[in-house]
Design an enzyme around this catalytic site. Structure first.
Site, PDB file in Angstrom:
ATOM      1  N   GLY A  85       0.825  -1.201   0.000  1.00  0.00           N
ATOM      2  CA  GLY A  85       0.000   0.000   0.000  1.00  0.00           C
ATOM      3  C   GLY A  85       0.861   1.252   0.000  1.00  0.00           C
ATOM      4  O   GLY A  85       2.089   1.186  -0.050  1.00  0.00           O
TER       5      GLY A  85
ATOM      6  N   LYS B   7       5.331   6.476   2.213  1.00  0.00           N
ATOM      7  CA  LYS B   7       4.899   5.277   2.918  1.00  0.00           C
ATOM      8  C   LYS B   7       5.359   5.351   4.370  1.00  0.00           C
ATOM      9  O   LYS B   7       6.161   6.198   4.728  1.00  0.00           O
ATOM     10  CB  LYS B   7       5.509   4.026   2.254  1.00  0.00           C
ATOM     11  N   GLY B   8       4.826   4.445   5.169  1.00  0.00           N
ATOM     12  CA  GLY B   8       5.269   4.396   6.568  1.00  0.00           C
ATOM     13  C   GLY B   8       4.245   4.896   7.549  1.00  0.00           C
ATOM     14  O   GLY B   8       4.534   5.010   8.737  1.00  0.00           O
TER      15      GLY B   8
ATOM     16  N   GLU C 204       9.651  -2.450   4.427  1.00  0.00           N
ATOM     17  CA  GLU C 204       8.909  -2.347   3.157  1.00  0.00           C
ATOM     18  C   GLU C 204       9.848  -1.948   2.022  1.00  0.00           C
ATOM     19  O   GLU C 204       9.755  -2.463   0.911  1.00  0.00           O
ATOM     20  CB  GLU C 204       7.782  -1.313   3.288  1.00  0.00           C
TER      21      GLU C 204
END
Ligand code: 5RP
Length: 242
Positions: free
Chosen positions: A97, A109-110, A118
């Protein structure tokens, strides 16, 4: 009352958009005899459900490498074969995602705190495929995701890293606290997370490299030039592929 109903409808629509994106990515990119990277978050849950369905129906020989403890549990709960990068350092596809996707397929992200693993897993994959609902689609970073860029740091260095970030790049960086406020969020790697709220559009590739040079930074949630394709589940029930 009307407001609550509206919220429930929006929540249902967003969940369905996540499901559509996850299923489309699994159907288009997963083939027999592959090693897959499995991302983290709420959208990946739908992809893993679809993957488990296909593995069962088509008797696929698939191994899965997780990007977090959550992903590991998802793989096991769905009866899929769990592996790791020691045994499968080269992955065919990684699916994950994102919190925000810009017009050039760069990602933030994160949000769930799993960015370091990831990025490692995505970097080991021949194809990195992103799944997201329509709210994540953006032209420039910051238009949709208001929480800033997550940055994983070694605990003893969090204050110097905050100072370096703010003085070199502006904006405000904060230590991410647990919902209970009892202490900081601790990542699967035993580190802390900062959320850096930037105050202007940056040259993200250069900024990412510079942030990574600050002693104590493990990695950033900026995924630049990594995604091959993004699947957005849309409000109208379609899937937009970019
Ligand atoms: C976790 C992540 C997630 O992939 C990202 O936060 C998206 O999550 P969701 O699918 O719940 O919107 O980067 O570190």
């Amino acid at each position: 009352m009307i407001q609550r109903r509206l919220l429930t409808t929006i929540r249902r629509m967003t969940e369905e958009a996540k499901r559509l994106a996850g299923c489309a990515a699994v159907d288009n990119h997963v083939k027999n005899n592959q090693a897959l990277g499995i991302g983290s978050g709420s959208t990946i849950v739908h992809a893993v459900n679809r993957l488990a369905e296909r593995v069962k129906q088509e008797n696929l020989n698939i191994v899965c490498v997780p990007t977090s403890f959550q992903a590991r549990q998802l793989i096991l709960q769905n009866g899929l074969v769990l592996s790791d990068l020691d045994r499968h350092p080269e992955l065919d596809v990684a699916i994950d995602g994102a919190d925000e996707v810009d017009s050039e397929l760069n990602l933030i992200k994160g949000g769930g705190g799993c960015l370091a693993q990831e990025k490692i897993v995505a970097g080991c994959a021949k194809s990195f495929i992103v799944i997201a609902d329509y709210r994540k689609d953006s032209k420039n970073f910051g238009e949709q995701w208001k929480k800033g860029v997550p940055i994983e740091v070694i605990p003893m260095a969090y204050v110097p890293v905050i100072k370096a970030l703010q003085s070199r790049f502006g904006g405000v960086a904060e230590l991410r606290m647990a919902v209970s406020k009892a202490g900081p969020v601790v990542t699967d790697n035993g580190n802390f997370l900062l959320d850096w709220k930037f105050d202007k559009v940056h040259e993200w590739k250069a900024v990412n490299t510079e942030i990574k040079m600050i002693p104590g930074v493990v990695d950033t949630g900026l995924f630049i030039n990594m995604a091959e394709r993004v699947y957005f589940g849309m409000e109208d029930g379609t899937v937009k592929i970019r």
